[in-house]
Design an enzyme around this catalytic site. Sequence first.
Site, PDB file in Angstrom:
ATOM      1  N   TYR A  68      15.247  -1.356  -2.786  1.00 27.57           N
ATOM      2  CA  TYR A  68      14.261  -0.409  -2.540  1.00 27.57           C
ATOM      3  C   TYR A  68      14.661   1.174  -2.797  1.00 27.57           C
ATOM      4  CZ  TYR A  68      12.216  -4.208   0.105  1.00 27.57           C
ATOM      5  OH  TYR A  68      11.672  -5.485   0.401  1.00 27.57           O
ATOM      6  N   PRO A 100       2.203  -8.053   5.414  1.00 26.07           N
ATOM      7  CA  PRO A 100       1.590  -8.467   6.504  1.00 26.07           C
ATOM      8  C   PRO A 100       0.087  -8.044   6.953  1.00 26.07           C
ATOM      9  CG  PRO A 100       3.414  -6.834   7.200  1.00 26.07           C
ATOM     10  CD  PRO A 100       3.397  -7.338   5.735  1.00 26.07           C
ATOM     11  N   THR A 107      -9.532  -6.292   3.549  1.00 29.31           N
ATOM     12  CA  THR A 107     -10.622  -5.528   3.666  1.00 29.31           C
ATOM     13  C   THR A 107     -11.821  -6.098   3.686  1.00 29.31           C
ATOM     14  OG1 THR A 107      -9.932  -4.997   1.482  1.00 29.31           O
ATOM     15  CG2 THR A 107      -9.416  -3.216   2.935  1.00 29.31           C
TER      16      THR A 107
HETATM   17  N1  LIG Z   1      11.159  -9.976   0.408  1.00 24.28           N
HETATM   18  C1  LIG Z   1      10.294  -9.375  -0.591  1.00 24.28           C
HETATM   19  O1  LIG Z   1      10.150 -10.038  -1.625  1.00 24.28           O
HETATM   20  C2  LIG Z   1       9.371  -8.530  -0.202  1.00 24.28           C
HETATM   21  C3  LIG Z   1       8.360  -7.825  -0.849  1.00 24.28           C
HETATM   22  C4  LIG Z   1       7.665  -7.023  -0.407  1.00 24.28           C
HETATM   23  C5  LIG Z   1       7.971  -6.192   0.852  1.00 24.28           C
HETATM   24  N2  LIG Z   1       8.799  -6.653   1.765  1.00 24.28           N
HETATM   25  C6  LIG Z   1       9.016  -6.323   2.903  1.00 24.28           C
HETATM   26  O2  LIG Z   1       7.929  -6.471   3.860  1.00 24.28           O
HETATM   27  C7  LIG Z   1       7.692  -5.178   4.060  1.00 24.28           C
HETATM   28  C8  LIG Z   1       6.223  -4.905   4.124  1.00 24.28           C
HETATM   29  O3  LIG Z   1       5.317  -5.289   3.066  1.00 24.28           O
HETATM   30  P1  LIG Z   1       4.412  -4.126   2.334  1.00 24.28           P
HETATM   31  O4  LIG Z   1       5.071  -2.770   2.496  1.00 24.28           O
HETATM   32  O5  LIG Z   1       4.294  -4.685   0.859  1.00 24.28           O
HETATM   33  O6  LIG Z   1       3.079  -4.660   2.996  1.00 24.28           O
HETATM   34  P2  LIG Z   1       2.600  -4.009   4.170  1.00 24.28           P
HETATM   35  O7  LIG Z   1       3.255  -3.585   5.227  1.00 24.28           O
HETATM   36  O8  LIG Z   1       1.492  -5.073   4.429  1.00 24.28           O
HETATM   37  O9  LIG Z   1       1.568  -2.921   3.652  1.00 24.28           O
HETATM   38  C9  LIG Z   1       2.161  -1.554   3.609  1.00 24.28           C
HETATM   39  C10 LIG Z   1       1.164  -0.634   2.961  1.00 24.28           C
HETATM   40  O10 LIG Z   1      -0.148  -0.326   3.699  1.00 24.28           O
HETATM   41  C11 LIG Z   1      -0.355   0.974   4.233  1.00 24.28           C
HETATM   42  N3  LIG Z   1      -0.449   0.955   5.463  1.00 24.28           N
HETATM   43  C12 LIG Z   1       0.689   0.617   6.482  1.00 24.28           C
HETATM   44  N4  LIG Z   1       0.026   0.736   7.653  1.00 24.28           N
HETATM   45  C13 LIG Z   1      -1.339   1.083   7.191  1.00 24.28           C
HETATM   46  C14 LIG Z   1      -2.278   1.567   8.294  1.00 24.28           C
HETATM   47  N5  LIG Z   1      -2.282   1.541   9.541  1.00 24.28           N
HETATM   48  N6  LIG Z   1      -3.508   2.187   7.805  1.00 24.28           N
HETATM   49  C15 LIG Z   1      -3.656   2.187   6.548  1.00 24.28           C
HETATM   50  N7  LIG Z   1      -2.658   1.756   5.583  1.00 24.28           N
HETATM   51  C16 LIG Z   1      -1.581   1.362   6.201  1.00 24.28           C
HETATM   52  C17 LIG Z   1       1.141   1.492   3.637  1.00 24.28           C
HETATM   53  O11 LIG Z   1       0.734   2.770   3.064  1.00 24.28           O
HETATM   54  P3  LIG Z   1       1.219   4.099   3.806  1.00 24.28           P
HETATM   55  O12 LIG Z   1       2.667   4.437   3.410  1.00 24.28           O
HETATM   56  O13 LIG Z   1       0.285   5.267   3.296  1.00 24.28           O
HETATM   57  O14 LIG Z   1       0.937   4.008   5.280  1.00 24.28           O
HETATM   58  C18 LIG Z   1       1.470   0.719   2.498  1.00 24.28           C
HETATM   59  O15 LIG Z   1       0.894   0.802   1.229  1.00 24.28           O
HETATM   60  C19 LIG Z   1       8.261  -4.160   3.252  1.00 24.28           C
HETATM   61  O16 LIG Z   1       8.472  -2.701   3.946  1.00 24.28           O
HETATM   62  C20 LIG Z   1       9.546  -4.834   2.890  1.00 24.28           C
HETATM   63  O17 LIG Z   1      10.670  -4.513   4.061  1.00 24.28           O
HETATM   64  C21 LIG Z   1       9.462  -7.617   1.169  1.00 24.28           C
END
Ligand SMILES: NC(=O)c1ccc[n+]([C@@H]2O[C@H](COP(=O)([O-])OP(=O)(O)OC[C@H]3O[C@@H](n4cnc5c(N)ncnc54)[C@H](OP(=O)(O)O)[C@@H]3O)[C@@H](O)[C@H]2O)c1
Length: 284
Positions: free
Chosen positions: A66, A212, A217
């Site tokens: 990251y 998650p 939407t």
């Molecule tokens: N193992 C893997 O291959 C893998 C792959 C991807 C991710 N991950 C892990 O999983 C975690 C979560 O995954 P992710 O970041 O892809 O997805 P996520 O947590 O489902 O979604 C994050 C996205 O949603 C937005 N967001 C968050 N809270 C919000 C809210 N309350 N209202 C509106 N928009 C919101 C964020 O933008 P803003 O910053 O503008 O809030 C960001 O663009 C990552 O941080 C990472 O640690 C692991």
Amino acid sequence: MSQPTAGDAGTIDVGGDLTVNRLGFGAMRITGDGIWGDPPDREEAKAVLRRAVELGVNFIDTADSYGPNVSEELIGEALAPYPDDLVIATKAGLIRPAAGRWDPDGRPEHIKEACEGSLRRLKLDQIPLYQYHRVDPNVPLEDSIGAFVELKEQGKVRHIGVSNFTEEQIRRAQAITPIVSLQNRYNLSDRGSESLVDLCEQEQLAFLPWAPIQDHTDNAYVQQLAEKYGATPYQIVLAWLLARSPSILPIPGTGSIKHLEENIAAAGIKLSAADVSVLTTGKE
Ligand SMILES: NC(=O)c1ccc[n+]([C@@H]2O[C@H](COP(=O)([O-])OP(=O)(O)OC[C@H]3O[C@@H](n4cnc5c(N)ncnc54)[C@H](OP(=O)(O)O)[C@@H]3O)[C@@H](O)[C@H]2O)c1
């Protein structure tokens, strides 16, 4: 109403000895666009991390890829020396030769070198949970996991987890060493890992759903329940994950304190069994 905290979601034991609140934080989004380079404001990113801990988050997921390195550096700068109960989970197995590229590298020598870098950036003597990010098709899984086992034997890693694994791959890894967690893409709309959530519950592995709070939407039930519970759609899908299985430890990510507070507040929402069922099945 006062701000609910991560502890309102209850706790989960990761690896049997690391008890954490069942709403964590994903630290992928505190980097630059495309998870590449620095965030627009490093101080703001650190403030998000500190606010997460203030709100009871004691499980933070990151990876050396990251940024690369940026997320781990920011965690080390913002939070070390760490509170005793804070569990940092990081990963190895992907390299970033350029923006937009996430290339697998599961060679044992790479995993061992990556671990040294993560320990240094995170200012840790031992990584509480070290996850193999994704299987490298060019390296036998057994060889890659073998490197994690060596690191554990050396005390550099406490527990081993895996990510983006199939059941067959989990079984092969388990044949070598205890695996305490699985991190796969999973949310209300992306249920490709449904059977693996059940497997984790049966075998007491933590299931860390990535993405998650995405893909919801156009779900009419989520909108309806948001109104019913006086919550946001993001909070409803998080509350659903918490209700779906006691093995699930969601790690929503954000670079915004406002979104962080909103997401953590989902820990205080208890959906009724009927509402959980409607969301799970998509039927009333
Ligand atoms: N193992 C893997 O291959 C893998 C792959 C991807 C991710 N991950 C892990 O999983 C975690 C979560 O995954 P992710 O970041 O892809 O997805 P996520 O947590 O489902 O979604 C994050 C996205 O949603 C937005 N967001 C968050 N809270 C919000 C809210 N309350 N209202 C509106 N928009 C919101 C964020 O933008 P803003 O910053 O503008 O809030 C960001 O663009 C990552 O941080 C990472 O640690 C692991």
